[in-house]
Scaffold this motif. Structure first.
Motif, PDB file in Angstrom:
ATOM      1  N   MET A 207      -7.148  -1.888  -1.710  1.00  0.00           N
ATOM      2  CA  MET A 207      -7.696  -0.554  -1.472  1.00  0.00           C
ATOM      3  C   MET A 207      -6.838   0.239  -0.483  1.00  0.00           C
ATOM      4  SD  MET A 207     -11.796  -1.164  -1.122  1.00  0.00           S
ATOM      5  CE  MET A 207     -12.880  -1.237  -2.552  1.00  0.00           C
ATOM      6  N   ILE A 208      -6.331  -0.446   0.507  1.00  0.00           N
ATOM      7  CA  ILE A 208      -5.581   0.226   1.571  1.00  0.00           C
ATOM      8  C   ILE A 208      -4.146   0.520   1.154  1.00  0.00           C
ATOM      9  CG2 ILE A 208      -4.660  -0.051   3.904  1.00  0.00           C
ATOM     10  CD1 ILE A 208      -7.167  -1.823   4.451  1.00  0.00           C
ATOM     11  N   HIS A 209      -3.518  -0.408   0.418  1.00  0.00           N
ATOM     12  CA  HIS A 209      -2.076  -0.336   0.206  1.00  0.00           C
ATOM     13  C   HIS A 209      -1.648   0.087  -1.200  1.00  0.00           C
ATOM     14  CE1 HIS A 209      -1.243  -2.009   4.148  1.00  0.00           C
ATOM     15  NE2 HIS A 209      -2.136  -2.965   3.932  1.00  0.00           N
ATOM     16  N   THR A 210      -2.589   0.299  -2.131  1.00  0.00           N
ATOM     17  CA  THR A 210      -2.194   0.664  -3.501  1.00  0.00           C
ATOM     18  C   THR A 210      -1.467   2.004  -3.535  1.00  0.00           C
ATOM     19  OG1 THR A 210      -3.935  -0.598  -4.596  1.00  0.00           O
ATOM     20  CG2 THR A 210      -3.055   1.293  -5.788  1.00  0.00           C
ATOM     21  N   TYR A 211      -1.984   2.992  -2.820  1.00  0.00           N
ATOM     22  CA  TYR A 211      -1.415   4.338  -2.887  1.00  0.00           C
ATOM     23  C   TYR A 211      -0.582   4.645  -1.645  1.00  0.00           C
ATOM     24  CZ  TYR A 211      -4.810   5.064  -6.645  1.00  0.00           C
ATOM     25  OH  TYR A 211      -5.539   4.960  -7.804  1.00  0.00           O
ATOM     26  N   THR A 212       0.633   5.108  -1.863  1.00  0.00           N
ATOM     27  CA  THR A 212       1.478   5.560  -0.751  1.00  0.00           C
ATOM     28  C   THR A 212       1.354   7.061  -0.535  1.00  0.00           C
ATOM     29  OG1 THR A 212       3.363   5.776  -2.265  1.00  0.00           O
ATOM     30  CG2 THR A 212       3.133   3.692  -1.068  1.00  0.00           C
ATOM     31  N   ASP A 213       0.915   7.775  -1.568  1.00  0.00           N
ATOM     32  CA  ASP A 213       0.707   9.221  -1.470  1.00  0.00           C
ATOM     33  C   ASP A 213      -0.584   9.476  -0.679  1.00  0.00           C
ATOM     34  OD1 ASP A 213       0.151  11.920  -1.789  1.00  0.00           O
ATOM     35  OD2 ASP A 213       0.791  11.975  -3.890  1.00  0.00           O
ATOM     36  N   LEU A 214      -0.465  10.225   0.399  1.00  0.00           N
ATOM     37  CA  LEU A 214      -1.627  10.472   1.250  1.00  0.00           C
ATOM     38  C   LEU A 214      -2.768  11.133   0.495  1.00  0.00           C
ATOM     39  CD1 LEU A 214       0.065  11.715   4.552  1.00  0.00           C
ATOM     40  CD2 LEU A 214      -1.000   9.498   4.121  1.00  0.00           C
ATOM     41  N   LYS A 215      -2.440  11.926  -0.533  1.00  0.00           N
ATOM     42  CA  LYS A 215      -3.486  12.602  -1.299  1.00  0.00           C
ATOM     43  C   LYS A 215      -4.295  11.627  -2.141  1.00  0.00           C
ATOM     44  CE  LYS A 215      -1.062  17.048  -1.648  1.00  0.00           C
ATOM     45  NZ  LYS A 215      -0.500  18.062  -2.579  1.00  0.00           N
ATOM     46  N   GLU A 216      -3.691  10.479  -2.491  1.00  0.00           N
ATOM     47  CA  GLU A 216      -4.367   9.503  -3.341  1.00  0.00           C
ATOM     48  C   GLU A 216      -5.074   8.415  -2.544  1.00  0.00           C
ATOM     49  OE1 GLU A 216      -4.772   9.536  -6.556  1.00  0.00           O
ATOM     50  OE2 GLU A 216      -3.611  11.345  -6.916  1.00  0.00           O
TER      51      GLU A 216
END
Length: 395
Positions: A207-216
């Protein structure tokens, strides 16, 4: 009174045994308004499938929602892109290969250790002494909440089950869910700083590390709500699936002999057990536009219950559906894990838990049998399973 309205069916009757009611509804009124629930029950296979294939007509975003009131807005109450974003954030550690490689040995050790606690007693309640503790232990490992006890996570799941089924609006149940929500928030807040610094194979880490885009990236509210969702369904499905599978083998000794002669049938056992008695018996949908379902007019805003348990016993789709049969064709096509885009994200984890736990129980507890003086009882409508499973074996 219209054939499509029923004022006699009660929540108590459905909790005690919904299957005779479902059978009658499938024959007489497969889309029926149940006054006591203020909802439409949909009981036929084809109609349930149609609903899941048409989210633009039957939305998962029920409002107001018992689930949302209980734990916050989760992925199961969303459709389309918003649902996909949340699902992608949790699914990496729950994919088949990841599940098999990471958890098989760990779950085998957990299962053996829990059985060791009572194996010399010669009798046990397998729900309370094995299936519940095993599901709780394995679930907290998967999520990444090693800072809570096995019993705590079981208690939390039960509180959420009660909340989502609180159609009588019992204030005691709401007070309990509020307390549990705060305890889970505290437990998550305690571990998040460590997981942020050190990614691992858990759901929280995904949950924490899947998205690198702050919007996602998921917000803390989204993380909390979806962890609570996983605590609810992620515990009751393996707990009730395991206990139902063992109950079925003891109830149908001819099926137990087939498994004994051919252990490869354990895979079919897991699927048939959750088809026969689905741990998650139904889920809600809300009508998004005026429509007609199986000849019944539904209005925008109407609330619908998709009865998976009934679809899994539909005589028009299954042969002899009220019979427990390990050799049943197309058993993997059941609806116990839902279907389509809302197919249970933890299905492969639940399958592994059953595949490990049930054979170990049957092999390590010789001459396993029902306790002659203690009754084992099923309960539940939205979520159905054994309240207890009293057994004996030779020591």
């Amino acid at each position: 009174m219209s054939v499509n309205t029923n004022t006699e069916i009660t929540l108590q009757q459905l909790n005690e045994d919904p299957y005779p009611i479902y059978a009658r509804l499938r024959k007489e009124a497969p889309v029926c308004f149940i006054s006591s629930l203020d909802r439409w029950l949909v009981t036929g296979w084809d109609d349930c499938k149609y609903i899941e294939e048409n989210h633009h007509i039957f939305s998962a975003n029920e409002n107001p929602s018992m689930m949302t009131k209980t734990m916050g807005l989760t992925m199961l109450r969303q459709d389309g892109a918003s649902h996909r974003r949340l699902r992608m954030a949790v699914e990496q550690p729950l994919r088949p290969k990841a599940v098999r490689n990471k958890w098989t040995n760990i779950f085998e050790g957990d299962s053996a250790e829990i059985i060791d606690r009572f194996i010399e007693d010669g009798e046990a309640d397998l729900v309370k002494q094995f299936a519940g503790p095993f599901a709780g232990r394995t679930l907290k490992r998967m999520i990444g909440l090693e800072n809570v006890s096995d019993q705590e996570i079981q208690d939390w799941s039960i509180a959420f089950m009660d909340g989502m089924g609180n159609y009588n609006d019992d204030p005691v149940i709401w007070n309990r869910t509020e307390e549990v929500n705060q305890r889970i928030n505290n437990a998550i807040d305690e571990v998040l700083p460590f997981i942020k610094k050190q990614p691992n194979d858990t759901i929280l880490s995904s949950m924490i590390h899947t998205y690198t885009d702050l919007k996602e990236q998921l917000t803390i509210e989204e993380i909390r709500a979806n962890v609570k969702l996983i605590i609810s369904g992620g515990l009751n499905e393996p707990r009730d699936g395991i206990s139902s599978a063992v109950w079925a083998l003891l109830t149908y000794p001819d099926q137990w002999k087939q498994v004994s002669d051919n252990p490869q049938l354990y895979a079919s056992l897991s699927e048939e057990a959750i088809r026969y008695i689905a741990p998650v018996g139904m889920y809600p949908r809300q009508v998004a536009v005026d429509t007609i379902l199986n000849g019944v007019e539904l209005k925008k805003g109407d609330k619908v219950m998709v009865c998976l348990s009934s679809a899994n016993r539909d005589e028009r789709f299954w042969t002899d559906p009220d019979h427990f049969d390990l050799t049943r064709e197309k058993v993997k096509g059941h609806m116990a894990f839902s279907m389509g885009s809302h197919y249970c994200v933890g299905a492969w984890m639940a399958r592994l838990q059953l595949a490990i736990a049930v054979p170990m129980i049957m092999e390590r507890l010789p001459n396993l049998r029902f306790h002659p003086n203690k009754e084992s009882k099923f309960w539940g409508f939205g979520f159905r399973g054994l309240l207890n499973l009293h057994v004996q074996w030779d020591v």
